[in-house]
Design an enzyme around this catalytic site. Structure first.
Site, short mmCIF file in Angstrom:
data_model
loop_
_atom_site.label_atom_id
_atom_site.label_comp_id
_atom_site.label_asym_id
_atom_site.label_seq_id
_atom_site.Cartn_x
_atom_site.Cartn_y
_atom_site.Cartn_z
N ALA A 27 -81.39 -1.44 -69.12
CA ALA A 27 -80.28 -2.12 -68.44
C ALA A 27 -79.15 -1.16 -68.12
CB ALA A 27 -79.77 -3.26 -69.32
N GLY A 28 -79.40 0.13 -68.26
CA GLY A 28 -78.37 1.11 -67.96
C GLY A 28 -77.38 1.31 -69.09
N LEU A 29 -77.67 0.75 -70.27
CA LEU A 29 -76.76 0.90 -71.41
C LEU A 29 -77.24 1.98 -72.37
CD1 LEU A 29 -76.05 -2.89 -71.95
CD2 LEU A 29 -74.52 -1.19 -70.95
N SER A 30 -78.29 2.68 -71.94
CA SER A 30 -78.83 3.81 -72.69
C SER A 30 -79.39 3.46 -74.05
CB SER A 30 -77.80 4.94 -72.80
OG SER A 30 -78.49 6.16 -72.81
N SER B 45 -82.21 4.28 -74.60
CA SER B 45 -83.01 5.48 -74.86
C SER B 45 -82.23 6.48 -75.71
CB SER B 45 -83.48 6.12 -73.55
OG SER B 45 -82.40 6.44 -72.71
N GLU C 167 -85.17 13.72 -74.38
CA GLU C 167 -85.26 12.90 -73.17
C GLU C 167 -85.58 13.76 -71.94
OE1 GLU C 167 -83.02 9.51 -73.14
OE2 GLU C 167 -83.41 9.01 -71.06
N ASP D 157 -75.05 10.22 -72.06
CA ASP D 157 -75.70 9.17 -72.85
C ASP D 157 -75.69 9.51 -74.34
OD1 ASP D 157 -76.21 8.41 -70.29
OD2 ASP D 157 -78.40 8.37 -70.48
N TYR E 191 -81.30 10.63 -56.02
CA TYR E 191 -80.63 11.46 -57.03
C TYR E 191 -80.76 12.93 -56.69
CZ TYR E 191 -79.54 8.38 -60.97
OH TYR E 191 -78.97 7.47 -61.81
P1 ADP Z 1 -81.90 2.54 -70.86
O1 ADP Z 1 -81.69 3.83 -71.57
O2 ADP Z 1 -80.91 2.29 -69.78
O3 ADP Z 1 -81.99 1.36 -71.78
P2 ADP Z 1 -84.38 3.80 -70.28
O4 ADP Z 1 -85.49 3.47 -69.34
O5 ADP Z 1 -83.77 5.13 -70.25
O6 ADP Z 1 -83.30 2.64 -70.11
O7 ADP Z 1 -84.91 3.59 -71.77
C1 ADP Z 1 -85.55 2.38 -72.14
C2 ADP Z 1 -86.79 2.70 -72.96
O8 ADP Z 1 -86.42 3.19 -74.26
C3 ADP Z 1 -87.66 1.51 -73.23
O9 ADP Z 1 -88.53 1.23 -72.16
C4 ADP Z 1 -88.41 1.94 -74.48
O10 ADP Z 1 -89.47 2.79 -74.14
C5 ADP Z 1 -87.38 2.77 -75.22
N1 ADP Z 1 -86.67 1.98 -76.24
C6 ADP Z 1 -85.35 1.77 -76.35
N2 ADP Z 1 -85.05 1.00 -77.42
C7 ADP Z 1 -86.22 0.72 -78.03
C8 ADP Z 1 -86.61 -0.04 -79.19
N3 ADP Z 1 -85.71 -0.66 -79.95
N4 ADP Z 1 -87.92 -0.12 -79.47
C9 ADP Z 1 -88.83 0.50 -78.71
N5 ADP Z 1 -88.54 1.22 -77.62
C10 ADP Z 1 -87.27 1.33 -77.27
MG MG Z 2 -81.90 5.75 -70.71
#
Ligand code: ADP
Ligand code: MG
Length: 380
Positions: free
Chosen positions: A123-126, A128, A160, A172, A221
């Site tokens: 959702a763009g809130l990182s 990751s 990352e 992030d 980008y």
């Molecule tokens: P954002 O960082 O904006 O949320 P990203 O696509 O960069 O979006 O990262 C999302 C990914 O991070 C998910 O698809 C998953 O692979 C991983 N991830 C994040 N939190 C979790 C979690 N609690 N459990 C498993 N995977 C997670």
């Molecule tokens: Mg991310």
């Protein structure tokens, strides 16, 4: 969140975890595409994130589970190949394990691992960066390593960029690592250098996620990155942070019109980050809000990384009482808008904005009301 994590760890592995850590998600407050131009950015750690639990295993196996996924993924400690499909989420902790030796730290061998989250993913809130930093903290603790916070941040970014393969900037991980409740995180991307800046009381954040994503987002980008580097080269500097508004105008004839617009956005945006720091120090949330909206207008007209959906949300929000300012947050070309409001902006106003959006675009955005929170830490 901690109790829930312990309970899920027990239910999955039949024993108690030994080490717990938490890291928050973040919003980009102001400083849009400034990072790779060597500029400055302000972010906020929010009061939601990812928590990870770990317990050592003597047999060298690594087992990964998450409340977001069904399957338990089991790997030997020497299995470091990138995973795909339903297992690909494990690339985040695995990438951290792969990054540890790069920064001179040992990785723990066998363990059971569990992650829980109250942060929407993708959702763009990182989320990751949150899972990377929470993972990094439990792994370092398990291996008996003590590293500076800045190194933890770099380990997450390295994972990352190099293992997962997402070319994110330092925002992030830097904000998730250095966040502090009632503060923003200031990052000078050259260095990088991190500092916290007090956020005046009474600021609330509302995120409107459109779930839209431009089909060509990766290419766009790359194009913006190239245009910024072309502008820097034509102006005789290595990064746009080294120029200023006067030098840009003097060199304007050397730049293609769209390259000039990209450079103007970056130069102005870096100045807006500075002006925002000043307004924050003066406790002037109205001035800060004006700068947030000005940042969006610059994205809209000069950097051209906004969309009709994001513009509509900003237009609607800034015409709503109790909103200090609003802007796209993150890379743009879709994604989310954040609004900074006073305490009297509530669910009713947010729903009115969402309904107007749904009427025009056919689907309502997700709404998240959030405030600042503390950065990555071990949970005791
Ligand atoms: P954002 O960082 O904006 O949320 P990203 O696509 O960069 O979006 O990262 C999302 C990914 O991070 C998910 O698809 C998953 O692979 C991983 N991830 C994040 N939190 C979790 C979690 N609690 N459990 C498993 N995977 C997670
Ligand atoms: Mg991310």
């Amino acid at each position: 969140m901690k109790d829930q994590l312990i309970e899920k760890f027990r239910a999955t592995y039949g024993r108690a975890p030994e080490i717990l850590a938490y890291a928050p998600g973040r919003i980009e407050f102001i400083g849009n595409h400034t990072d790779y131009n060597g500029g400055t950015v302000l972010g906020a750690a929010i009061d939601r994130g990812v928590a990870v639990a770990l317990a050592g295993r003597a047999d060298g196996q690594r087992r990964f589970a998450s409340d977001e996924r069904e399957e338990i993924v089991t790997l030997r400690a020497d299995q470091m190949a990138k995973l795909s499909g339903a297992q690909s989420w494990v690339n985040y902790p695995l990438g951290v394990l792969a990054a540890l030796p790069v920064f001179g730290a040992r990785a723990p061998a066998g363990f059971d691992y569990f992650a829980v989250s109250n942060l929407p993913t993708g959702a763009g809130l990182s989320s990751s960066a949150a899972i990377e930093l929470a993972s990094g903290l439990v792994f370092l603790e398990a291996a008996g390593e003590r590293l500076a916070r800045e190194t933890l941040v770099k380990i997450g970014k390295h994972a990352e960029n190099n293992f997962v393969g997402v070319p994110c900037g330092i925002l992030d991980q830097g904000v998730s690592g250095f966040g502090q409740k009632n503060h923003l995180v200031f990052i000078d991307c050259r260095g990088p250098r991190f500092a916290t800046v007090p956020l005046p009381a009474g600021a609330h954040f509302w995120i409107f996620n459109t779930h839209t994503k431009h089909a060509l987002v990766d290419g766009l980008y790359a194009t913006r990155h190239r245009e910024c580097m072309a502008a820097a080269q034509a102006l005789g500097v290595s990064l746009l942070v080294e120029t200023d508004a006067a030098a840009l105008e003097a060199g304007r004839v050397k730049l293609a019109p769209e390259v000039y617009r990209r450079a103007k956005h970056i130069v102005d945006e870096i100045a807006r980050v500075e002006a925002t720091s000043t307004a924050l120090a003066q406790g002037d949330l109205a001035a800060v809000g004006g700068l947030l909206t000005a940042s969006h207008r610059s994205s809209q007209h000069l950097f051209e990384n906004s969309t009709a959906e994001l513009d509509f949300l900003v237009d609607t929000l800034v015409a709503t009482p109790h909103v200090f300012g609003a802007r796209l947050t993150g890379g743009g070309f879709g994604g989310a808008v954040m609004a900074m409001t006073d305490a009297d902006f509530g669910d009713a106003q947010a729903q009115t904005v969402a309904a107007a959006y749904a009427k025009k675009f056919g689907a309502a955005p997700d709404i998240l009301h959030t405030q600042t929170g503390d950065g990555a830490r071990l949970l005791t």
